[in-house]
Motif scaffolding. Structure first.
Motif, PDB file in Angstrom:
ATOM      1  N   LEU A 230      33.025  38.081  53.141  1.00  0.00           N
ATOM      2  CA  LEU A 230      32.625  37.713  51.781  1.00  0.00           C
ATOM      3  C   LEU A 230      33.566  36.724  51.106  1.00  0.00           C
ATOM      4  O   LEU A 230      33.205  36.086  50.122  1.00  0.00           O
ATOM      5  CB  LEU A 230      32.556  38.978  50.909  1.00  0.00           C
ATOM      6  CG  LEU A 230      31.383  39.905  51.168  1.00  0.00           C
ATOM      7  CD1 LEU A 230      31.548  41.167  50.336  1.00  0.00           C
ATOM      8  CD2 LEU A 230      30.072  39.214  50.814  1.00  0.00           C
TER       9      LEU A 230
ATOM     10  N   PHE B 165      33.062  33.328  42.019  1.00  0.00           N
ATOM     11  CA  PHE B 165      32.361  34.528  41.573  1.00  0.00           C
ATOM     12  C   PHE B 165      33.061  35.144  40.376  1.00  0.00           C
ATOM     13  O   PHE B 165      34.254  34.909  40.148  1.00  0.00           O
ATOM     14  CB  PHE B 165      32.327  35.572  42.705  1.00  0.00           C
ATOM     15  CG  PHE B 165      31.632  35.071  43.937  1.00  0.00           C
ATOM     16  CD1 PHE B 165      30.259  34.888  43.958  1.00  0.00           C
ATOM     17  CD2 PHE B 165      32.367  34.759  45.078  1.00  0.00           C
ATOM     18  CE1 PHE B 165      29.624  34.412  45.107  1.00  0.00           C
ATOM     19  CE2 PHE B 165      31.740  34.286  46.217  1.00  0.00           C
ATOM     20  CZ  PHE B 165      30.359  34.113  46.229  1.00  0.00           C
ATOM     21  N   ASP B 166      32.313  35.969  39.645  1.00  0.00           N
ATOM     22  CA  ASP B 166      32.885  36.616  38.473  1.00  0.00           C
ATOM     23  C   ASP B 166      33.921  37.670  38.835  1.00  0.00           C
ATOM     24  O   ASP B 166      34.855  37.913  38.082  1.00  0.00           O
ATOM     25  CB  ASP B 166      31.778  37.305  37.657  1.00  0.00           C
ATOM     26  CG  ASP B 166      30.814  36.270  37.105  1.00  0.00           C
ATOM     27  OD1 ASP B 166      31.172  35.074  37.128  1.00  0.00           O
ATOM     28  OD2 ASP B 166      29.719  36.654  36.671  1.00  0.00           O
ATOM     29  N   THR B 167      33.694  38.308  39.973  1.00  0.00           N
ATOM     30  CA  THR B 167      34.668  39.325  40.367  1.00  0.00           C
ATOM     31  C   THR B 167      35.187  39.007  41.759  1.00  0.00           C
ATOM     32  O   THR B 167      34.460  38.469  42.593  1.00  0.00           O
ATOM     33  CB  THR B 167      34.026  40.740  40.437  1.00  0.00           C
ATOM     34  OG1 THR B 167      32.759  40.610  41.072  1.00  0.00           O
ATOM     35  CG2 THR B 167      33.865  41.346  39.083  1.00  0.00           C
TER      36      THR B 167
ATOM     37  N   GLN C  60      35.600  39.243  45.317  1.00  0.00           N
ATOM     38  CA  GLN C  60      34.660  39.857  46.243  1.00  0.00           C
ATOM     39  C   GLN C  60      35.290  40.966  47.081  1.00  0.00           C
ATOM     40  O   GLN C  60      34.662  41.984  47.358  1.00  0.00           O
ATOM     41  CB  GLN C  60      34.074  38.779  47.168  1.00  0.00           C
ATOM     42  CG  GLN C  60      33.288  37.728  46.418  1.00  0.00           C
ATOM     43  CD  GLN C  60      32.077  38.332  45.727  1.00  0.00           C
ATOM     44  OE1 GLN C  60      31.121  38.693  46.384  1.00  0.00           O
ATOM     45  NE2 GLN C  60      32.139  38.475  44.406  1.00  0.00           N
TER      46      GLN C  60
ATOM     47  N   ALA D 215      35.362  44.069  45.090  1.00  0.00           N
ATOM     48  CA  ALA D 215      34.035  44.640  44.828  1.00  0.00           C
ATOM     49  C   ALA D 215      33.445  45.352  46.043  1.00  0.00           C
ATOM     50  O   ALA D 215      32.697  46.317  45.899  1.00  0.00           O
ATOM     51  CB  ALA D 215      33.085  43.546  44.344  1.00  0.00           C
TER      52      ALA D 215
END
Ligand code: SF4
Ligand code: SF4
Ligand code: SF4
Lengths: 72, 529
Positions: free
Chosen positions: A19, A46-48, A50, A53
């Motif tokens: 990812l 990405f916002d977070t 990866q 997450a």
């Protein structure tokens, strides 16, 4: 700063590796590691982060305070 | 009895819109025939003769029987003769389940605390071909946990491709949590994967949020109701898409008392209406040492009676799979302790594997003859059972396979449980009693463990048994039966049952109900299966 993986907690599930938008994650000596030179904390992608997450073990992909905060 | 398979739900919008999106291959046709066939079988009597002969069990149409007859997971009969193998090529997962600790293997395949070796697709395919050449009964290759095969699509499909090139006779199956399933159904069809297992534990996100702490969706981690809602939508969509393409879908559900136990009846209806071929309800296996959320918060698993009651409630007109031994029909296991050492990855990679297609074919033909012999043995065994009236009782059987009573009581790692009633002998499940489950107690406790595990049975059939355990079993009210050593299970059980009925009628014994039993099985673990 970059992220790092707490090796003793990593289950070697490989999920983060695929990812990472920067290919910063690889397998080394039986666990997964993040190359701090490549990690951008996912900023701009990405916002977070990866790796955080997807990781099945909480507090395994964490900020590595040995490095300054990444600036895009 | 079309409605048996397509109850009300069939006419509700979501199903129809999905199934009309792409004209069905022939599964609806197949399911339709199956439904009719079932109706005919269950209502018995007059209809039977016109049902035709499928060469398979009476309640299954020929098309389905063809697909499943060599699949150890789906066919009760095949379970005695064939074996499957799992390879772990796909350790990543895209959701988290409260009953999973991904440090260890998947609940569907393995022993507590065991971690499968992670293989590359090349290693995995070579291993599969080497084992299949040595063990002709290996007919199914599954990719399951730990992890979700469809969260690792590259590795999963590369493995399938490599195997199907050399060994097109090996059936491919995969087990998934369903989140990514709709994206991969076409790829699954391309590799002729004809069996897919989806683990569906809920269809209501209110329930689901207590089972799944999070999912990874569109590059974010989602939690709670929202996460469970997406998961259930994707699972059901994936199931519908499989059905449209004629790919057999089995549903696994984990029964979690207090969380989804009652709800699984709804799940059963929902999956039936979408064409699922089998529904397998498995008990939650939960202990603190597994390190799972459920293990740590004291969530208990169901008792044997609770599990059976739920399975009975769901059975109705659908095949409930009770012979899933959570993957104990392991081909590598058949190699035996000494031989499996020959199949380590290092040795296999150094090997020149020649795929023995001829030898495998010969074996499979021999198995067919054996199966015919069993069908013969079955004839006439139902005569005289009317005396049973409403009586139903359970018996345990020690067997190493092939449908025969051929295991010593003291060596049994598990018992097969059959329900005896007016309608014959029906396989209803397994009870594990092997060392892994005993937590390292001594000899005496081992016997106690066995008694607890089969405490709901009236008798236990064995090939041989020592004097001491015999006495203890009798005292516990379980009759040890050893006079049918090496004979067919169902036939022997019914002979015993008829004898039991005669004794009850003569007043020699009084029939009483037995209590509940404990479910002892291997560790947790994860689903993706
Ligand atoms: S934070 Fe993002 S960029 Fe850094 S290692 Fe994790 S996935 Fe890669
Ligand atoms: S996701 Fe977590 S457990 Fe899995 S390999 Fe990456 S760091 Fe290890
Ligand atoms: S996990 Fe289930 S479907 Fe897969 S091989 Fe095992 S028993 Fe069969």
């Amino acid at each position: 700063m970059a992220y790092k993986i707490v090796g003793s907690q990593c289950t070697n599930c490989t999920a983060c590796e695929a990812l990472c938008p920067n290919e910063a994650i690889s397998e080394a000596k039986g666990t997964f590691v993040i190359d701090p030179a490549k990690c951008t904390e996912c900023i701009g992608h990405f916002d977070t982060p990866q790796c955080v997450a997807i990781c099945p073990v909480d507090e395994t992909c964490v900020i590595d305070s040995a490095y300054p905060r990444y600036e895009a | 009895m079309t409605e048996a398979f397509f109850p009300e739900d069939h006419s509700n919008g979501s199903v129809d819109s999905a199934s009309s999106a792409d004209p069905a291959v022939d599964i609806s046709d197949v399911m339709q025939k199956m439904a009719e066939h079932k109706g005919c079988g269950t209502e018995g009597g007059s209809g039977k003769a016109s049902c035709g002969s499928s060469g398979g069990p009476e309640d299954m149409p020929a098309e389905i029987w063809e697909k499943v007859k060599n699949h150890p997971c789906y066919s009760e009969e095949a379970h005695h003769h064939y074996a499957r193998m799992h390879v772990a090529v796909a350790p990543a997962c895209n959701i988290q389940c409260n009953y999973c600790n991904r440090k260890y293997d998947c609940a569907n395949e393995s022993r507590p605390g065991v971690v499968s070796e992670r293989l590359t697709p090349e290693q995995a395919s070579k291993k599969v071909l080497a084992v299949a050449s040595t063990i002709p009964q290996m007919t199914v290759l599954g990719i399951a946990g730990p992890g979700d095969p469809l969260a690792n699509p590259g590795k999963t499909f590369e493995t399938f491709r490599l195997i199907s090139e050399v060994a097109p006779d090996i059936k491919l199956c995969l087990s998934t949590n369903g989140l990514a399933l709709p994206d991969w159904v076409d790829e699954i069809a391309k590799y002729k994967v004809d069996h897919v297992t989806i683990t569906i534990n809920m269809i209501d996100p209110e329930v689901g949020q207590h089972i799944y702490p999070w999912i990874f969706w569109e590059n974010k981690r989602l939690q709670g109701y929202e996460a469970a809602k997406i998961l259930t939508e994707r699972q059901l969509l994936g199931l519908e898409m499989l059905t449209e393409r004629g790919i057999l879908a089995k549903i696994n559900s984990v029964m979690i008392p207090g969380i989804n136990d009652k709800h699984l009846v709804e799940v059963n209806k929902a999956v039936k209406s979408r064409g699922a071929f089998l529904h397998n309800i498995m008990p939650l296996i939960s202990a603190p040492e597994h390190g799972t959320v459920f293990g740590l918060n004291g969530q208990r698993g169901p008792t044997a009676q609770e599990l059976k009651a739920l399975q009975d409630e769901c059975e109705g007109d659908m095949n409930m799979m009770r012979h899933c031994r959570q993957c104990r029909a392991d081909a590598v296991g058949l190699l035996g302790e000494d031989r499996s050492a020959e199949f380590t990855t290092d040795k296999i990679m150094a090997m020149e594997v020649e795929y023995d297609a001829e030898g495998r074919k010969a074996y499979q033909q021999a198995v067919e003859s054996e199966r015919q012999a069993k069908v013969e043995a079955k004839k006439g065994q139902l005569d005289g059972l009317e005396a049973a009236g409403d009586m139903k009782l359970l018996v345990a059987v020690a067997t190493k396979g092939h449908g025969v009573i051929n295991e010593h009581f003291g060596h049994a790692k598990e018992f097969q449980i059959y329900e005896l009633s007016q309608t014959g002998a029906k396989f209803v499940g397994h009870r594990r009693v092997d060392l892994y489950c005993q937590g390292g107690y001594g000899e005496e406790d081992a016997l106690e463990t066995v008694i607890k595990a089969i405490n709901d049975c009236h008798a236990v059939f064995v090939a041989k048994i020592g004097g001491c355990p015999k006495a203890d079993l009798t005292e516990a009210g379980i009759e040890p039966v050893d006079q049918y050593a090496h004979e067919f299970i169902e036939q022997s059980a019914l002979v015993w049952f008829k004898d039991y009925l005669v004794k009850v009628a003569a007043g020699e014994i009084v029939h009483t109900d037995r209590g509940d039993a404990a479910i002892r099985q291997g560790a947790l673990i994860q689903q993706a299966g």
